[in-house]
Design a protein around this motif. Structure first.
Motif, PDB file in Angstrom:
ATOM      1  N   GLN A  97      57.783  42.955  40.034  1.00  0.00           N
ATOM      2  CA  GLN A  97      57.665  42.622  38.699  1.00  0.00           C
ATOM      3  C   GLN A  97      57.531  41.260  38.268  1.00  0.00           C
ATOM      4  O   GLN A  97      56.967  40.738  37.383  1.00  0.00           O
ATOM      5  N   TYR A  98      58.068  40.326  39.175  1.00  0.00           N
ATOM      6  CA  TYR A  98      58.125  38.774  38.898  1.00  0.00           C
ATOM      7  C   TYR A  98      56.931  38.539  39.036  1.00  0.00           C
ATOM      8  O   TYR A  98      56.299  37.712  38.322  1.00  0.00           O
ATOM      9  N   LEU A  99      55.819  38.734  39.998  1.00  0.00           N
ATOM     10  CA  LEU A  99      54.777  38.474  40.309  1.00  0.00           C
ATOM     11  C   LEU A  99      53.814  38.834  39.128  1.00  0.00           C
ATOM     12  O   LEU A  99      52.823  38.316  38.863  1.00  0.00           O
ATOM     13  N   LEU A 100      53.962  40.174  38.612  1.00  0.00           N
ATOM     14  CA  LEU A 100      53.388  40.655  37.645  1.00  0.00           C
ATOM     15  C   LEU A 100      53.427  39.878  36.357  1.00  0.00           C
ATOM     16  O   LEU A 100      52.404  39.695  35.525  1.00  0.00           O
ATOM     17  N   ARG A 101      54.726  39.337  36.040  1.00  0.00           N
ATOM     18  CA  ARG A 101      55.096  38.744  35.027  1.00  0.00           C
ATOM     19  C   ARG A 101      54.604  37.415  34.903  1.00  0.00           C
ATOM     20  O   ARG A 101      53.680  36.709  34.124  1.00  0.00           O
ATOM     21  N   LEU A 102      54.334  36.683  36.178  1.00  0.00           N
ATOM     22  CA  LEU A 102      53.823  35.502  36.463  1.00  0.00           C
ATOM     23  C   LEU A 102      52.348  35.451  36.360  1.00  0.00           C
ATOM     24  O   LEU A 102      51.655  34.669  35.730  1.00  0.00           O
ATOM     25  N   ARG A 103      51.689  36.653  36.626  1.00  0.00           N
ATOM     26  CA  ARG A 103      50.219  36.928  36.522  1.00  0.00           C
ATOM     27  C   ARG A 103      49.934  36.948  34.982  1.00  0.00           C
ATOM     28  O   ARG A 103      48.750  36.476  34.389  1.00  0.00           O
ATOM     29  N   ARG A 104      50.613  37.695  34.249  1.00  0.00           N
ATOM     30  CA  ARG A 104      50.316  38.086  32.876  1.00  0.00           C
ATOM     31  C   ARG A 104      50.529  36.546  32.206  1.00  0.00           C
ATOM     32  O   ARG A 104      49.784  36.197  31.158  1.00  0.00           O
ATOM     33  N   HIS A 105      51.582  35.696  32.495  1.00  0.00           N
ATOM     34  CA  HIS A 105      51.695  34.389  31.812  1.00  0.00           C
ATOM     35  C   HIS A 105      50.594  33.548  32.297  1.00  0.00           C
ATOM     36  O   HIS A 105      50.039  32.811  31.185  1.00  0.00           O
ATOM     37  N   LYS A 106      50.088  33.459  33.434  1.00  0.00           N
ATOM     38  CA  LYS A 106      48.857  32.790  33.621  1.00  0.00           C
ATOM     39  C   LYS A 106      47.527  33.184  32.698  1.00  0.00           C
ATOM     40  O   LYS A 106      46.783  32.517  32.474  1.00  0.00           O
ATOM     41  N   ASN A 107      47.408  34.444  32.987  1.00  0.00           N
ATOM     42  CA  ASN A 107      46.170  35.167  32.249  1.00  0.00           C
ATOM     43  C   ASN A 107      46.493  34.658  30.530  1.00  0.00           C
ATOM     44  O   ASN A 107      45.328  34.630  29.914  1.00  0.00           O
ATOM     45  N   ALA A 108      47.509  34.642  30.035  1.00  0.00           N
ATOM     46  CA  ALA A 108      48.016  34.355  28.650  1.00  0.00           C
ATOM     47  C   ALA A 108      47.660  32.784  28.472  1.00  0.00           C
ATOM     48  O   ALA A 108      46.989  32.467  27.309  1.00  0.00           O
ATOM     49  N   GLU A 109      47.600  32.154  29.157  1.00  0.00           N
ATOM     50  CA  GLU A 109      47.388  30.490  29.307  1.00  0.00           C
ATOM     51  C   GLU A 109      45.899  30.230  29.379  1.00  0.00           C
ATOM     52  O   GLU A 109      45.272  29.530  28.715  1.00  0.00           O
TER      53      GLU A 109
END
Length: 285
Positions: free
Chosen positions: A273-285
């Motif tokens: 879940q941490y990696l998925l949140r990190l990936r979503r955060h990078k995509n949002a940027e």
């Protein structure tokens, strides 16, 4: 008449001679006034004591297993290792009950919280480390006991951090892998493989990686779902009890392997879940 005022003093003097002092705890009533409570709540602390005993029983069986291995009795060693692992899972059930019983009966106390943490340190910190060390890590020499110590230190730090964040942390999540879940991973590995008669010395490196990873996850900042938002007192659909029966049937069909898979999946859920949140955060940027 002059003797009556001295009776309370005599009683207090007699109490002071007792080898065990009474526990006095300060708190606040419903109106916010400071009050002092004498004694402790019996019911939740009975479950905590049973949790502590289960951890102690696990340690005794781990020691018996090591003695059996030294005597060349691998069959009895596997039996004792299994008993030690089962005792840790029993401790998990008791640990879950003491907190819920305290909340349901409104018998929470600072004493109970501290007693629970100390019991958890034995049952989910020391006992799993000794179990893993006796089954597999002992054959690695100093590296083995260093890995076991990493796990013990991780459990101690995890419990200390949890105690300091009780009033401020989001109750929906644990910060870091909870010590019972980490103990479930370690105990599940030993129980699942020793049940097949597999010797821990043949997979020492893998066990060392798993034990060290569990210790590090406990002190990490990775969030894990606490499942504390589940309402066990409210009404649920009838199908819910059928689901519970199905879960029990699946678990008891092969407890060592099923429990190991459950706790491995939970331990892995945090990093995923941490990696998925990190990936979503990078995509949002």
């Amino acid at each position: 008449m002059s003797e009556r005022p001295e009776e309370p003093n005599k009683a207090s003097d007699a109490e002071s001679l007792l080898p065990i002092d009474e526990h006095i705890e300060e708190g606040h009533d419903a109106e916010g006034r400071k009050v002092r409570h004498r004694g402790i709540y019996l019911l939740p602390n009975l479950f905590t004591t049973a949790n502590l005993f289960a951890g102690f029983y696990s340690i005794i069986n781990s020691m018996s297993a090591q003695a059996a291995l030294s005597a060349g009795d691998s069959a009895n060693a596997s039996k004792y290792f299994a008993f030690a692992a089962i005792a840790i899972f029993v401790a998990m059930v008791l640990d879950g009950l003491d907190g819920r019983v305290a909340r349901m009966t409104n018998t929470q106390s600072a004493f109970g919280a501290e007693y629970d943490s100390l019991s958890d340190m034995v049952a989910f910190g020391v006992a799993p480390a000794l179990l893993a060390f006796g089954w597999a890590l002992g054959d690695m020499g100093k590296v083995g006991w260093m890995v076991a110590f990493i796990y013990v230190a991780g459990a101690a730090l995890r419990l200390a951090r949890f105690n300091t964040q009780v009033g401020t942390a989001d109750k929906r999540y644990f910060i870091g892998l909870a010590s019972p879940a980490a103990a479930g991973v370690v105990a599940g590995i030993v129980w699942a493989f020793s049940d097949y008669g597999i010797q821990g010395s043949k997979m020492s490196f893998l066990v060392a990686l798993m034990v060290a990873a569990a210790g590090m996850l406990m002190v990490s900042n990775i969030k894990y779902n606490s499942f504390k938002e589940l309402d066990l007192k409210g009404r649920v659909p009838f199908v819910a009890i059928l689901a519970v029966v199905l879960v029990f049937a699946v678990v008891f069909s092969d407890p060592p392997r099923i429990l190991l898979l459950v706790f491995l999946a939970y331990a892995a859920s945090g990093p995923v879940q941490y990696l998925l949140r990190l990936r979503r955060h990078k995509n949002a940027e």
